[in-house]
Design a protein around this motif. Structure first.
Motif, short mmCIF file in Angstrom:
data_model
loop_
_atom_site.label_atom_id
_atom_site.label_comp_id
_atom_site.label_asym_id
_atom_site.label_seq_id
_atom_site.Cartn_x
_atom_site.Cartn_y
_atom_site.Cartn_z
N GLU A 37 21.61 69.30 58.17
CA GLU A 37 20.28 69.83 57.88
C GLU A 37 20.15 71.28 58.34
O GLU A 37 19.59 72.12 57.63
N ALA B 22 15.64 68.81 46.73
CA ALA B 22 14.45 68.18 47.30
C ALA B 22 14.54 66.66 47.21
O ALA B 22 14.17 65.94 48.16
N GLU B 23 15.06 66.15 46.09
CA GLU B 23 15.21 64.70 45.95
C GLU B 23 16.26 64.17 46.92
O GLU B 23 16.07 63.10 47.53
N THR C 42 16.99 65.27 49.79
CA THR C 42 16.52 65.36 51.18
C THR C 42 15.14 64.75 51.34
O THR C 42 14.45 65.02 52.32
N ALA C 43 14.73 63.92 50.38
CA ALA C 43 13.36 63.37 50.39
C ALA C 43 13.06 62.59 51.66
O ALA C 43 11.93 62.59 52.15
N SER D 201 14.34 63.13 54.63
CA SER D 201 14.55 63.93 55.83
C SER D 201 13.22 64.16 56.55
O SER D 201 12.17 64.31 55.92
N THR D 202 13.27 64.22 57.86
CA THR D 202 12.09 64.53 58.66
C THR D 202 12.14 65.97 59.18
O THR D 202 11.34 66.35 60.04
N HIS D 203 13.08 66.74 58.68
CA HIS D 203 13.26 68.11 59.14
C HIS D 203 12.24 69.00 58.42
O HIS D 203 12.44 69.42 57.27
N ALA D 204 11.14 69.32 59.09
CA ALA D 204 10.03 70.03 58.46
C ALA D 204 10.45 71.43 58.00
O ALA D 204 10.04 71.89 56.92
N LYS E 121 12.43 71.24 54.72
CA LYS E 121 11.55 70.96 53.57
C LYS E 121 10.75 72.20 53.18
O LYS E 121 10.58 72.51 52.00
N ILE F 271 13.02 74.65 51.33
CA ILE F 271 13.26 74.25 49.94
C ILE F 271 12.08 74.68 49.08
O ILE F 271 12.26 75.23 47.98
N GLU F 272 10.88 74.46 49.57
CA GLU F 272 9.69 74.86 48.81
C GLU F 272 9.61 76.38 48.68
O GLU F 272 9.23 76.92 47.64
#
Length: 534
Positions: A147, A194-195, A197-198, A200-203, A206, A209-210
């Protein structure tokens, strides 16, 4: 078991003690420094391709150039002289990129960061920037370190695309228009990330990616807005093309030489196909695989037969990693209406395509048995490997046919000629596009119309992908055929020298020696294998 031979080989490359060894060591030291220099500094966390930074770096580059020129390799063993030529070619490539190609200024596709699959050649095809995200190197679901690595990789996208808006000042219309397609693909690929790593809890990951999605969306919109202002040609012209081939890719041919060669190979392929069809006229037609089960059976038999042929006919020393490398890429069933050129042929007999997968043997060798010379251990820059990798992979398609691979399947020979005709046609189109005598669309028409049986008319994405790549990377579209020709010349010279020396010729020895030169231009392999440098 292979450690000692590799150490011994490296000792031979270094040479005996004294000035010669020191001089070659100077080259290795320079190469290490050169490679570190060639990767640009960072700007806001992304590689810096801005004009002021290039102007500053040009001073340092000239110093590296002078240091290389001060090293005289003429008295060295040929493998060491070849290494000097490889470093020289890379420096010529840097110079050419700065003066002419300028992908950071002319080519929006240069700014594609996310790559989903490994290339089948040592580096990605075409110009790429220096901070790529190679998603194929990740194992999903990611652990903590994975991650963090992906976060760091993707963090390049927003600042790089912001920088690209300042750097992209070129007027190459077709490169601009076609390059938007690559950036749109990156946006789709970010959705895939994104799919994956859906859960994942790694804020931070995420959020990154956005941020990458937003930056890519905005960049696409900017490219589309700017496209209407782009009116110039995208090819580099005949003189630049010839200089580049001779001095960077070490292909001893001009633009005009390549046109003549590719016309000859196109005509030879068509004529040979007609003769094969006549010879086979009383045989039943080939039947394409109709479903996944039939394709899987066809693919398994083809892989088994190819490996048995290489071994039993003494073609090459078959290493333990050859078959696993091949079997990772056997493909899968594709419905008839969705097949591109290569999949059409593969559903009749994938063997001709699998012979081209010599690529995967070469990559497995890089991974398993790195070359003794650090200069050849990894991919040469600027696609300098193309004549060696694409040329050999194309050359063995026909060579293995002549050596008897299809003695039990005569109609498969027709597929070999179709593939050669297609490669000659697409290469010819790319030559006229580089000369600015044809648009990319017109080059695509040459590619499409001169491919037998209409097999390039079924799938437009492959046509666009290939002609766009060949416009971005001069010489790549022709390297399949020019490299094949240079491989055949190497085989001829090698065999003739054996005869003159009253030594037996062995095809296995030829290919083993070729493999030992690693992923370098065929002209350099020929020099090393024959001593001929004409």
């Amino acid at each position: 078991m292979k450690i000692l031979p590799r150490i011994f080989a490296f000792a031979l490359l270094l040479g005996s003690a004294g000035v010669q060894a020191d001089s070659y060591q100077d080259l290795l030291t320079l190469f290490d420094e050169w490679r570190r220099f060639e990767s640009p500094p960072l700007l806001d966390g992304a590689p810096d391709y801005t004009a002021p930074t290039f102007a500053t770096r040009l001073v340092a580059f000239k110093n590296y150039r002078a240091r290389l020129d001060a090293i005289d390799p003429d008295a060295w063993p040929i493998p060491q002289q070849v290494d000097w030529q490889l470093v020289n070619a890379e420096m010529n490539g840097f110079d050419f990129n700065y003066r002419v190609l300028q992908p950071w200024a002319r080519d929006p596709a240069f700014y594609q960061t996310l790559w989903m699959e490994r290339s089948d050649v040592p580096g990605h095809e075409g110009p790429t920037h220096h901070a790529l995200t190679e998603l194929w190197t990740y194992d999903f679901p990611l652990d903590g370190s994975g991650e963090q690595r992906l976060l760091a990789d993707l963090s390049v996208i927003p600042p790089l695309l912001a920088q690209a808006r300042e750097n992209l000042t070129g007027n190459a219309r077709e490169l601009w228009i076609a390059g938007i397609r690559n950036i749109r693909q990156q946006r789709k690929d970010l959705d895939t990330v994104a799919e994956l790593t859906a859960n994942s809890t790694h804020a931070e990951l995420k959020a990154m990616i956005e941020a990458g999605k937003l930056a890519t969306d905005e960049f696409v919109l900017w490219l589309e807005t700017q496209a209407v202002t782009k009116t110039g040609p995208s090819g580099i012209g005949k003189d630049n093309y010839s200089w580049y081939q001779r001095n960077v890719h070490l292909v001893p041919m001009s633009w005009e030489d390549e046109v003549r060669l590719l016309e000859r190979e196109r005509d030879r392929a068509w004529a040979s196909l007609m003769l094969e069809e006549h010879r086979n006229r009383n045989l039943p037609p080939m039947q394409a695989a109709r479903n996944a089960a039939e394709y899987d059976l066809l693919a398994d038999r083809a892989a088994t037969n190819l490996m048995a042929f290489l071994t039993e006919q003494d073609i090459v020393t078959v290493e333990d990693y050859f078959e696993p490398a091949l079997r990772e890429h056997l493909g899968q069933f594709v419905p008839a209406e969705s097949r591109n050129f290569f999949m059409i042929g593969a559903h009749y007999d994938p063997t001709p395509l699998y012979t081209h997968f010599w690529h995967w043997f070469a990559l497995a060798r890089m991974d398993t048995e790195p070359h003794a010379s650090p200069i050849r251990r990894d991919a040469l820059l600027y696609n300098i490997f193309d004549s060696g990798n694409e040329g050999t992979a194309t050359g063995v398609e026909e060579m293995f046919m002549h050596a008897g691979l299809y003695d039990g399947s005569p109609r498969s020979r027709e597929l070999v000629w179709i593939m050669l005709a297609q490669r000659a046609a697409r290469g010819l189109g790319s030559l006229y596009a580089q000369a600015n005598e044809m648009t990319m669309e017109e080059a695509g028409s040459v590619h499409m119309d001169w491919t037998p049986r209409g097999w390039m008319k079924t799938e437009k994405d492959l046509l666009i992908f290939e002609q766009h790549l060949y416009l971005r990377q001069p010489g790549y579209g022709t390297s399949y055929v020019t490299g094949k020709y240079l491989l055949e010349k190497t085989l001829a010279d090698y065999a003739r020298l054996k005869e003159l020396r009253d030594e037996p010729f062995s095809l296995r020895q030829f290919f083993d020696e070729l493999n030992a030169t690693s992923n370098i231009p065929i002209s350099m392999s020929r020099w090393e294998m024959t001593g001929l440098r004409d």
